[in-house]
Design a protein around this motif. Structure first.
Motif, PDB file in Angstrom:
ATOM      1  N   ASP A 164       0.869  -1.175   0.000  1.00  0.00           N
ATOM      2  CA  ASP A 164       0.000   0.000   0.000  1.00  0.00           C
ATOM      3  C   ASP A 164       0.910   1.230   0.000  1.00  0.00           C
ATOM      4  OD1 ASP A 164      -1.551   2.246   0.848  1.00  0.00           O
ATOM      5  OD2 ASP A 164      -3.012   0.925   1.787  1.00  0.00           O
ATOM      6  N   VAL A 165       0.955   1.938  -1.127  1.00  0.00           N
ATOM      7  CA  VAL A 165       1.869   3.069  -1.254  1.00  0.00           C
ATOM      8  C   VAL A 165       1.493   4.197  -0.302  1.00  0.00           C
ATOM      9  CG1 VAL A 165       2.714   4.878  -2.811  1.00  0.00           C
ATOM     10  CG2 VAL A 165       2.520   2.523  -3.614  1.00  0.00           C
ATOM     11  N   VAL A 166       0.205   4.459  -0.117  1.00  0.00           N
ATOM     12  CA  VAL A 166      -0.220   5.521   0.800  1.00  0.00           C
ATOM     13  C   VAL A 166       0.264   5.223   2.212  1.00  0.00           C
ATOM     14  CG1 VAL A 166      -2.190   6.703   1.839  1.00  0.00           C
ATOM     15  CG2 VAL A 166      -2.216   6.165  -0.602  1.00  0.00           C
ATOM     16  N   ALA A 167       0.035   3.995   2.663  1.00  0.00           N
ATOM     17  CA  ALA A 167       0.494   3.603   3.997  1.00  0.00           C
ATOM     18  C   ALA A 167       2.019   3.641   4.084  1.00  0.00           C
ATOM     19  CB  ALA A 167      -0.020   2.206   4.336  1.00  0.00           C
ATOM     20  N   TYR A 168       2.678   3.250   3.004  1.00  0.00           N
ATOM     21  CA  TYR A 168       4.138   3.237   2.989  1.00  0.00           C
ATOM     22  C   TYR A 168       4.705   4.643   3.167  1.00  0.00           C
ATOM     23  CZ  TYR A 168       8.911   2.258   1.487  1.00  0.00           C
ATOM     24  OH  TYR A 168      10.277   2.162   1.439  1.00  0.00           O
ATOM     25  N   LEU A 169       4.151   5.604   2.464  1.00  0.00           N
ATOM     26  CA  LEU A 169       4.617   6.985   2.585  1.00  0.00           C
ATOM     27  C   LEU A 169       4.386   7.515   3.999  1.00  0.00           C
ATOM     28  CD1 LEU A 169       3.349   8.397  -0.837  1.00  0.00           C
ATOM     29  CD2 LEU A 169       5.697   7.844  -0.214  1.00  0.00           C
ATOM     30  N   GLU A 170       3.238   7.205   4.570  1.00  0.00           N
ATOM     31  CA  GLU A 170       2.970   7.622   5.953  1.00  0.00           C
ATOM     32  C   GLU A 170       3.977   6.994   6.908  1.00  0.00           C
ATOM     33  OE1 GLU A 170      -1.050   6.426   6.585  1.00  0.00           O
ATOM     34  OE2 GLU A 170      -1.916   8.126   5.501  1.00  0.00           O
ATOM     35  N   SER A 171       4.333   5.740   6.656  1.00  0.00           N
ATOM     36  CA  SER A 171       5.298   5.045   7.510  1.00  0.00           C
ATOM     37  C   SER A 171       6.691   5.648   7.383  1.00  0.00           C
ATOM     38  CB  SER A 171       5.321   3.555   7.171  1.00  0.00           C
ATOM     39  OG  SER A 171       4.082   2.949   7.453  1.00  0.00           O
ATOM     40  N   LEU A 172       7.079   6.024   6.156  1.00  0.00           N
ATOM     41  CA  LEU A 172       8.367   6.685   5.968  1.00  0.00           C
ATOM     42  C   LEU A 172       8.431   7.967   6.792  1.00  0.00           C
ATOM     43  CD1 LEU A 172       8.998   6.312   2.126  1.00  0.00           C
ATOM     44  CD2 LEU A 172      10.339   5.252   3.946  1.00  0.00           C
ATOM     45  N   ARG A 173       7.363   8.738   6.765  1.00  0.00           N
ATOM     46  CA  ARG A 173       7.338   9.986   7.540  1.00  0.00           C
ATOM     47  C   ARG A 173       7.368   9.697   9.039  1.00  0.00           C
ATOM     48  NH1 ARG A 173       3.119  10.909   3.586  1.00  0.00           N
ATOM     49  NH2 ARG A 173       3.967  12.108   1.845  1.00  0.00           N
ATOM     50  N   ARG A 174       6.714   8.626   9.448  1.00  0.00           N
ATOM     51  CA  ARG A 174       6.690   8.273  10.871  1.00  0.00           C
ATOM     52  C   ARG A 174       8.095   7.940  11.366  1.00  0.00           C
ATOM     53  NH1 ARG A 174       3.105   4.444  10.529  1.00  0.00           N
ATOM     54  NH2 ARG A 174       1.418   5.968  10.745  1.00  0.00           N
ATOM     55  N   VAL A 175       8.833   7.152  10.592  1.00  0.00           N
ATOM     56  CA  VAL A 175      10.201   6.821  10.981  1.00  0.00           C
ATOM     57  C   VAL A 175      11.085   8.065  10.910  1.00  0.00           C
ATOM     58  CG1 VAL A 175      12.223   5.422  10.411  1.00  0.00           C
ATOM     59  CG2 VAL A 175       9.944   4.419  10.287  1.00  0.00           C
ATOM     60  N   HIS A 176      10.872   8.895   9.907  1.00  0.00           N
ATOM     61  CA  HIS A 176      11.627  10.143   9.776  1.00  0.00           C
ATOM     62  C   HIS A 176      11.455  10.995  11.028  1.00  0.00           C
ATOM     63  CE1 HIS A 176      12.655  14.185   8.350  1.00  0.00           C
ATOM     64  NE2 HIS A 176      13.276  13.640   7.318  1.00  0.00           N
ATOM     65  N   ASP A 177      10.220  11.087  11.517  1.00  0.00           N
ATOM     66  CA  ASP A 177       9.934  11.928  12.679  1.00  0.00           C
ATOM     67  C   ASP A 177      10.595  11.410  13.955  1.00  0.00           C
ATOM     68  OD1 ASP A 177       8.446  13.584  11.071  1.00  0.00           O
ATOM     69  OD2 ASP A 177       6.496  12.818  11.709  1.00  0.00           O
ATOM     70  N   LEU A 178      10.992  10.142  13.960  1.00  0.00           N
ATOM     71  CA  LEU A 178      11.701   9.593  15.121  1.00  0.00           C
ATOM     72  C   LEU A 178      13.123  10.138  15.216  1.00  0.00           C
ATOM     73  CD1 LEU A 178      10.672   5.816  14.921  1.00  0.00           C
ATOM     74  CD2 LEU A 178       9.770   7.551  16.491  1.00  0.00           C
ATOM     75  N   GLY A 179      13.630  10.696  14.124  1.00  0.00           N
ATOM     76  CA  GLY A 179      15.008  11.173  14.109  1.00  0.00           C
ATOM     77  C   GLY A 179      16.007  10.071  14.395  1.00  0.00           C
ATOM     78  N   ALA A 244       6.590  -4.137 -12.418  1.00  0.00           N
ATOM     79  CA  ALA A 244       5.165  -4.152 -12.746  1.00  0.00           C
ATOM     80  C   ALA A 244       4.317  -4.150 -11.476  1.00  0.00           C
ATOM     81  CB  ALA A 244       4.831  -5.377 -13.599  1.00  0.00           C
ATOM     82  N   GLN A 245       4.735  -4.944 -10.482  1.00  0.00           N
ATOM     83  CA  GLN A 245       3.988  -4.971  -9.225  1.00  0.00           C
ATOM     84  C   GLN A 245       4.079  -3.624  -8.510  1.00  0.00           C
ATOM     85  OE1 GLN A 245       1.975  -7.397  -8.184  1.00  0.00           O
ATOM     86  NE2 GLN A 245       2.433  -8.423 -10.113  1.00  0.00           N
ATOM     87  N   SER A 246       5.251  -3.007  -8.545  1.00  0.00           N
ATOM     88  CA  SER A 246       5.417  -1.695  -7.939  1.00  0.00           C
ATOM     89  C   SER A 246       4.573  -0.653  -8.653  1.00  0.00           C
ATOM     90  CB  SER A 246       6.895  -1.292  -7.965  1.00  0.00           C
ATOM     91  OG  SER A 246       7.086  -0.037  -7.375  1.00  0.00           O
ATOM     92  N   THR A 247       4.526  -0.746  -9.990  1.00  0.00           N
ATOM     93  CA  THR A 247       3.722   0.200 -10.771  1.00  0.00           C
ATOM     94  C   THR A 247       2.242   0.033 -10.460  1.00  0.00           C
ATOM     95  OG1 THR A 247       5.381   0.236 -12.537  1.00  0.00           O
ATOM     96  CG2 THR A 247       3.145   0.945 -13.116  1.00  0.00           C
ATOM     97  N   ARG A 248       1.797  -1.191 -10.300  1.00  0.00           N
ATOM     98  CA  ARG A 248       0.394  -1.419  -9.923  1.00  0.00           C
ATOM     99  C   ARG A 248       0.075  -0.776  -8.574  1.00  0.00           C
ATOM    100  NH1 ARG A 248       1.531  -6.519 -12.485  1.00  0.00           N
ATOM    101  NH2 ARG A 248       0.214  -6.764 -14.338  1.00  0.00           N
ATOM    102  N   ALA A 249       1.029  -0.873  -7.640  1.00  0.00           N
ATOM    103  CA  ALA A 249       0.814  -0.259  -6.328  1.00  0.00           C
ATOM    104  C   ALA A 249       0.747   1.264  -6.452  1.00  0.00           C
ATOM    105  CB  ALA A 249       1.933  -0.667  -5.376  1.00  0.00           C
ATOM    106  N   THR A 250       1.602   1.845  -7.281  1.00  0.00           N
ATOM    107  CA  THR A 250       1.562   3.295  -7.505  1.00  0.00           C
ATOM    108  C   THR A 250       0.246   3.703  -8.151  1.00  0.00           C
ATOM    109  OG1 THR A 250       3.973   3.422  -7.720  1.00  0.00           O
ATOM    110  CG2 THR A 250       2.688   5.217  -8.703  1.00  0.00           C
ATOM    111  N   LEU A 251      -0.208   2.919  -9.117  1.00  0.00           N
ATOM    112  CA  LEU A 251      -1.495   3.206  -9.755  1.00  0.00           C
ATOM    113  C   LEU A 251      -2.639   3.121  -8.751  1.00  0.00           C
ATOM    114  CD1 LEU A 251      -1.052   1.303 -13.134  1.00  0.00           C
ATOM    115  CD2 LEU A 251      -1.248   3.787 -12.840  1.00  0.00           C
ATOM    116  N   GLY A 252      -2.526   2.213  -7.793  1.00  0.00           N
ATOM    117  CA  GLY A 252      -3.549   2.114  -6.751  1.00  0.00           C
ATOM    118  C   GLY A 252      -3.667   3.413  -5.976  1.00  0.00           C
ATOM    119  N   LYS A 253      -2.542   4.025  -5.650  1.00  0.00           N
ATOM    120  CA  LYS A 253      -2.547   5.321  -4.948  1.00  0.00           C
ATOM    121  C   LYS A 253      -3.167   6.396  -5.838  1.00  0.00           C
ATOM    122  CE  LYS A 253       0.534   8.776  -2.860  1.00  0.00           C
ATOM    123  NZ  LYS A 253       0.212   9.910  -3.740  1.00  0.00           N
ATOM    124  N   LEU A 254      -2.719   6.460  -7.094  1.00  0.00           N
ATOM    125  CA  LEU A 254      -3.237   7.483  -8.000  1.00  0.00           C
ATOM    126  C   LEU A 254      -4.730   7.290  -8.265  1.00  0.00           C
ATOM    127  CD1 LEU A 254      -0.283   7.560 -10.557  1.00  0.00           C
ATOM    128  CD2 LEU A 254      -0.810   9.268  -8.794  1.00  0.00           C
TER     129      LEU A 254
END
Length: 270
Positions: A164-179, A244-254
């Motif tokens: 889930d790309v949306v969840a993945y991006l949120e998770s990246l920000r969550r780890v980022h905020d941990l410093g 292809a699988q990664s592109t499908r996940a990106t398309l899911g977000k879009l």
């Protein structure tokens, strides 16, 4: 990468012998425990491989420690296969986000849990995206065991339909905020030089891939295979199925954002 490496007083890394295009050098198994505690937690035991088990047991002996728990970041077999058999061997519980991994008597972990184990504490951080059950573990040193959320080389794959790309991006920000002071990855070397910059790159990379997909659709509808052929033209064809699988996940977000829509077997801009 060396088979065994001391990353910091709290952490030893043991590399599993399962290299591949997806696992890089192999799966990183981590031993976490305070020096002198006589105890250690095994994080992501990886494949149920006799040679790997021997290497982990040797690393435990070098730390003069016994295993007191097995923790798992997510259910993929290259991280979780050995969890239950090794836990039985060591006589300890498995802790993970899913019952599938933890087993009938294991501990189900929740975001925000703080595990007091092996003379130290590990904070449980929700990092869904690569998989729905993905967790990271923050150490008292400030380092984060990130599993497949971030790789030591390249970028992590978020595949359809599991990812889930949306969840993945949120998770990246969550780890980022941990410093984080360091990122200890499921595959590849540790990331100790400016870990937040690595996370910034990951976020920028995802945005770039979205721009590439949208750009490729400006000339009209495209199938996933056609998008991959355009976007990943410079990459070896053996990685195209993963692309292809990664592109499908990106398309899911879009698609969820209303930016693209289906046009038969193809996709077009909305």
């Amino acid at each position: 990468m060396p088979r065994t490496a001391e990353l910091e007083p709290l952490v030893t890394r043991v590399l599993a012998p399962n290299p591949s295009a997806m696992t890089l050098d192999g799966t990183n198994t981590y031993l976490v425990g305070a020096p002198g505690s006589g105890q250690s937690v095994v994080v992501d035991p990886g494949p149920d491989d006799a040679a790997h088990l021997s290497a982990v047991e040797a690393a435990l002996a070098a730390r003069d420690a016994r295993c007191v728990a097995v923790l798992v970041t997510h259910h993929h077999g290259d991280h979780a296969e050995a969890a239950l058999p090794w836990a039985e061997r060591f006589g300890v519980p498995v802790a993970a986000a899913s019952r599938e991994v933890a087993g009938p008597r294991g501990q189900l972990l929740e975001p925000g849990d703080r595990l007091a184990l092996a003379g130290t504490a590990l904070g449980v951080v929700a990092t869904p995206g690569h998989t729905g059950d993905h967790l990271a573990f923050r150490l008292e040193s400030g380092a984060v065991l990130v599993g497949d959320h971030v790789l030591g080389r390249g970028t992590s794959v978020v595949t359809h339909p599991e990812g889930d790309v949306v969840a993945y991006l949120e998770s990246l920000r969550r780890v980022h905020d941990l410093g984080p002071s360091a990122l200890y990855c499921g595959h590849g070397p540790e990331l100790t030089e400016d870990p937040t910059a690595v996370l910034d790159f990951y976020l920028a990379h995802r945005a770039y891939r979205e721009e590439q997909v949208v750009g490729a659709l400006t000339d009209g509808p495209r199938t996933v295979d056609q998008l991959v052929e355009t976007i990943y033209a410079a990459y070896p064809r053996e990685v195209w199925p993963f692309a292809a699988q990664s592109t499908r996940a990106t398309l899911g977000k879009l698609r969820a954002e209303g930016r693209v829509e289906d046009a038969g077997e193809a996709v077009r801009l909305a």
